[in-house]
Design an enzyme around this catalytic site. Structure first.
Site, mmCIF file in Angstrom:
data_model
loop_
_atom_site.group_PDB
_atom_site.id
_atom_site.type_symbol
_atom_site.label_atom_id
_atom_site.label_comp_id
_atom_site.label_asym_id
_atom_site.label_seq_id
_atom_site.Cartn_x
_atom_site.Cartn_y
_atom_site.Cartn_z
ATOM 1 N N ARG A 137 -32.385 -17.291 -51.574
ATOM 2 C CA ARG A 137 -33.246 -16.130 -51.836
ATOM 3 C C ARG A 137 -34.685 -16.616 -52.013
ATOM 4 N NH1 ARG A 137 -31.510 -13.281 -57.121
ATOM 5 N NH2 ARG A 137 -29.647 -12.955 -55.819
ATOM 6 N N HIS B 271 -21.300 -14.930 -58.946
ATOM 7 C CA HIS B 271 -22.417 -15.880 -58.864
ATOM 8 C C HIS B 271 -21.934 -17.319 -59.063
ATOM 9 C CE1 HIS B 271 -26.821 -16.844 -59.894
ATOM 10 N NE2 HIS B 271 -26.176 -17.951 -60.225
ATOM 11 N N GLU C 258 -21.792 -13.129 -64.447
ATOM 12 C CA GLU C 258 -21.643 -12.479 -63.140
ATOM 13 C C GLU C 258 -20.451 -13.092 -62.409
ATOM 14 O OE1 GLU C 258 -25.378 -13.087 -61.162
ATOM 15 O OE2 GLU C 258 -26.462 -11.667 -62.441
ATOM 16 N N HIS D 5 -31.002 -19.022 -56.913
ATOM 17 C CA HIS D 5 -30.813 -18.779 -55.488
ATOM 18 C C HIS D 5 -31.936 -19.401 -54.660
ATOM 19 C CE1 HIS D 5 -27.432 -15.856 -55.243
ATOM 20 N NE2 HIS D 5 -27.806 -15.528 -56.472
ATOM 21 N N ASP E 5 -23.839 -15.501 -53.976
ATOM 22 C CA ASP E 5 -23.068 -14.400 -54.554
ATOM 23 C C ASP E 5 -21.975 -14.070 -53.557
ATOM 24 O OD1 ASP E 5 -24.861 -14.276 -56.684
ATOM 25 O OD2 ASP E 5 -26.114 -12.777 -55.693
#
Length: 269
Positions: free
Chosen positions: A106, A243, A240, A151, A158
C-alpha cells in the site's frame, strides 16, 4: 530612468517570471514516479492461483472511493513474502481451499488518503457497513487509522480463505443499501470467503482474531488461516483477523510510495 525603460524592464521581469513558472511546471510534469526495488513482485507471477480482490482499487471500502495510488487491481509484495504466501496456498489447495487477498503493498499516498478522510468528520458515507459502532472522532485513538502502515513496507497483506470451487462475487454498486460488517454472513455484503464472523475491514472488536464471541465454524476458519500462515513465518495483527506480515521483513523501516501498477515493477531501477 525613462518611463519607457521602466515599462520595458517591467515587461522583461514579467516574462522572466512566466518562463520560470512554465519551466517549473514542465519539470514537475517530467518528474518520474518512484519505482519499486527489484525484489518487489506481482503476486500473480509467483502464484497465479491466489484470488485477488483488491478492494482499494474499488469504491467498496470504508472511504467509498478508489484510493490514491491504486492504478491497477494487482497485489504487489516483496518476493520473500510472495513466495511464503505461495507455500501457504499449496497447503490450502490440498485441503480444498484457496487464499484470497484484499490488499498487499500500500503506497504512502494511500495512507495519506485514509488520514485525510478520517479528519473529515462530515464524510460518513460508508459508516453503516464498516464502522457502525465507532464514532469517527475515535478512528485515530482506537488505532483504526494511522499515519504509517506496515503495508507500505511491502511484506504485509490482508487476506482470507475461499472454499473451492470459488463462487463469483457480485460487485458493489455505489449507493446500494449498506449492512453492518458484523451481521450474519447471509445478510452482509456478499463475499465468497468462508465465514470469518465479520467482513474485511470491519472496524469493530468482533474483528479481533481471537475475540471470544467468535466461536464454532467462524473461529475454526480464522484459526485455519492463522495456523497455516504462522507456520510459514507470518505474524497476525491481533486486532484484525485478515492482517498478516511476513517476517523477517526485507524493509522493516522503509515506507514506499510507488503506485500499485505493473509499471512500478517493470521499469529500470
Amino acid at each position: 530612468m525613462t518611463r519607457l525603460s521602466r515599462a520595458a524592464r517591467g515587461l522583461i521581469t514579467a516574462i522572466a517570471a512566466l518562463l520560470t513558472v512554465t519551466a517549473a511546471s514542465a519539470t514537475a510534469r517530467a518528474t518520474p514516479e518512484p519505482k519499486a526495488p527489484k525484489d518487489f513482485v506481482a503476486l500473480s507471477t509467483v502464484d497465479p492461483t491466489i484470488i485477488q480482490e483488491m478492494r482499494y482499487f474499488t469504491p467498496h471500502n470504508f472511504v467509498g472511493e478508489r484510493i490514491d495510488g491504486y492504478e491497477q487491481p494487482i497485489c504487489i509484495l516483496t518476493r520473500p513474502a510472495a513466495e511464503a504466501l505461495h507455500q501457504a496456498q499449496r497447503k490450502l489447495l490440498s485441503q480444498g481451499y484457496t487464499l484470497k487477498v484484499y490488499d498487499c503493498y500500500r503506497p504512502q499516498r494511500a495512507v495519506d488518503h485514509f488520514v485525510r478522510w478520517a479528519e473529515d468528520l462530515d464524510d460518513e458515507a460508508m459508516k453503516a457497513e464498516f464502522y457502525p459502532n465507532v464514532d469517527k472522532t475515535r478512528l485515530f485513538a482506537d488505532g483504526y487509522i494511522a499515519e504509517k502502515s506496515g503495508h507500505s513496507r511491502g511484506s504485509t497483506m490482508d487476506l482470507t480463505i475461499v472454499k473451492l470451487p470459488a463462487r463469483q462475487t457480485h460487485p458493489y454498486v455505489p449507493g446500494q443499501p449498506l449492512v453492518p460488517c458484523y451481521a450474519p454472513k447471509d445478510q452482509r455484503f456478499p463475499d465468497n470467503s468462508v465465514d470469518m464472523g465479520t467482513g474485511f475491514d470491519c472496524f469493530d472488536t468482533l474483528a479481533h482474531t481471537l475475540d471470544p464471541r467468535i466461536q464454532g465454524r467462524q473461529r475454526a476458519n480464522r484459526l485455519l488461516l492463522k495456523s497455516t500462515l504462522e507456520n510459514l513465518g507470518f505474524v497476525n495483527l491481533a486486532e484484525e483477523w485478515w492482517h498478516y506480515t511476513y517476517q523477517p521483513e526485507p524493509y522493516p523501516n522503509t515506507y514506499f510510495n510507488f503506485p500499485v501498477s505493473r509499471k512500478s515493477l517493470t521499469a529500470t531501477h
